[in-house]
Design a protein around this motif. Sequence first.
Motif, short mmCIF file in Angstrom:
data_model
loop_
_atom_site.label_atom_id
_atom_site.label_comp_id
_atom_site.label_asym_id
_atom_site.label_seq_id
_atom_site.Cartn_x
_atom_site.Cartn_y
_atom_site.Cartn_z
N UNK A 166 68.19 -98.34 -42.60
CA UNK A 166 69.51 -98.84 -42.19
C UNK A 166 69.91 -98.37 -40.80
N UNK A 167 69.47 -97.16 -40.44
CA UNK A 167 69.74 -96.64 -39.10
C UNK A 167 68.43 -96.23 -38.45
N UNK A 168 68.14 -96.81 -37.29
CA UNK A 168 66.95 -96.42 -36.55
C UNK A 168 67.33 -95.34 -35.56
N UNK A 169 66.66 -94.20 -35.64
CA UNK A 169 66.90 -93.10 -34.72
C UNK A 169 65.69 -92.93 -33.83
N UNK A 170 65.93 -92.56 -32.58
CA UNK A 170 64.81 -92.39 -31.64
C UNK A 170 65.20 -91.37 -30.58
N UNK A 171 64.19 -90.65 -30.08
CA UNK A 171 64.41 -89.75 -28.95
C UNK A 171 64.35 -90.59 -27.67
N UNK A 172 65.49 -90.72 -27.03
CA UNK A 172 65.51 -91.42 -25.74
C UNK A 172 64.93 -90.52 -24.65
N UNK A 213 71.09 -101.06 -38.20
CA UNK A 213 70.29 -102.28 -38.41
C UNK A 213 70.89 -103.21 -39.45
N UNK A 214 72.09 -102.92 -39.92
CA UNK A 214 72.69 -103.72 -40.99
C UNK A 214 73.93 -104.47 -40.50
N UNK A 215 74.40 -105.38 -41.36
CA UNK A 215 75.61 -106.16 -41.04
C UNK A 215 76.87 -105.52 -41.62
N UNK A 216 76.77 -104.24 -41.98
CA UNK A 216 77.94 -103.51 -42.49
C UNK A 216 78.05 -102.16 -41.79
N UNK A 217 79.17 -101.50 -41.98
CA UNK A 217 79.40 -100.20 -41.35
C UNK A 217 78.49 -99.14 -41.98
N UNK A 218 77.94 -98.28 -41.13
CA UNK A 218 77.08 -97.18 -41.59
C UNK A 218 77.66 -95.87 -41.10
N UNK A 219 77.64 -94.84 -41.97
CA UNK A 219 78.16 -93.53 -41.61
C UNK A 219 77.07 -92.48 -41.74
N UNK A 220 76.92 -91.67 -40.69
CA UNK A 220 75.99 -90.53 -40.70
C UNK A 220 76.81 -89.26 -40.88
N UNK A 290 62.04 -85.53 -38.02
CA UNK A 290 62.69 -86.13 -39.18
C UNK A 290 64.20 -86.05 -39.07
N UNK A 291 64.86 -87.08 -39.60
CA UNK A 291 66.31 -87.10 -39.72
C UNK A 291 66.72 -86.48 -41.05
N UNK A 292 67.65 -85.52 -41.00
CA UNK A 292 68.12 -84.85 -42.21
C UNK A 292 69.54 -85.26 -42.59
N UNK A 293 70.18 -86.11 -41.78
CA UNK A 293 71.57 -86.49 -42.05
C UNK A 293 71.65 -87.49 -43.21
N UNK A 294 72.79 -87.45 -43.92
CA UNK A 294 73.04 -88.42 -44.99
C UNK A 294 73.45 -89.75 -44.36
N UNK A 295 72.96 -90.84 -44.94
CA UNK A 295 73.33 -92.18 -44.50
C UNK A 295 74.18 -92.80 -45.60
#
Length: 350
Positions: A166-172, A213-220, A290-295
């Motif tokens: 649902x959320x793509x994370x990347x090191x810019x 990446x979704x059509x709804x609100x996402x919270x980290x 790795x991402x450890x946050x709650x989605x």
Amino acid sequence: MKQFAGLIVFLFVWSSCTLSPIDKVQQTIETQAKLLVDSGYIEKKYIVFEDYFFNDLYRIYLIGDTECPLDNSLGCPSRIVSYKDKFLCFSNHDEPEMLFDEVKKITFYSGNPLNDCFNSIKWVMVVSNRGKMEKLFNYKQLEETATVLNWTELWPYFSGYEAHCPVQMAFNSYNVKIDLKNPRPYNIDSLNLRRGVLENMIGINGKMYLKNNTDSIVMLSSDTKKHCAIVNGIDTLYLSLCDSLPIVLKPYEYRYCSFQSIPDECFFKKLVLERSPWDHLHCLFSDFAYNLMDVNQHKGITRVMHVNTGWLDICDENDLNLFYVLDSDMKRDCNPFYKSRYWEKQFKED
């Protein structure tokens, strides 16, 4: 006669199988470049192939035509192939640059790179390290996305990509921070820099890319400051986002957030013992981040994507950039700032 023909076929197949990865890639992009020339898509004299991104599986090249055989970072090509009235100029990270005098002799170039080097990028080519042509994109698509990380068609070729997140994370970007108050003696122009800098390392910081990446609100969200993890065996370096959590992303929204590492001397002490510390650090960010946050309050661990351009900045405790370090596999200087200074000095002396 049949035996002779069979020998020819055997030698051809054997030579194809024994090509190095870069030679296989080179063979593929040469073929594609010649097709572009034959199809009339190339107007100018020089076609520049700039090695933009690489990992263990793929290479991504930026392709454009220009009036100068140098790439956008003002680097000389690694190889030049003449085809009809054009010159195919390849800038590969893991091959040394040709001398400028040699480039001029082969291509008959007589201009000033500072005036002529405006590479009009037209295509982006993805080639596997086995030499298979994967994708050829029109660069205009990339320009419309504002940032390369928004170009979702490229995500499958980046390290750490996970489909259907649902959320793509990347090191810019990420930078190494060192302590100058108690520096160890080393020469920044020598290979000792790799180990010497790490002995004074106090942390890592940079920019993180977040895309809903979704059509709804996402919270980290997270109950701790340990938002991401870089795992090195039994040792883990935790990264903390500088933005206040929770982070709310609107449908398809993307955002950049600063991050910094949580102090951990043991991680860096172990890292400096590696045979190639910098390469190992790149490997950790590429394969063990790795991402450890709650989605949306759901716990889960997902990979963090990494776009490896092969070099990183070294900064002091006040985030002032000091210099930069390349992967040991890189044989060319890709920093356009230092390149432009070099050419300014060269043509001023002339």
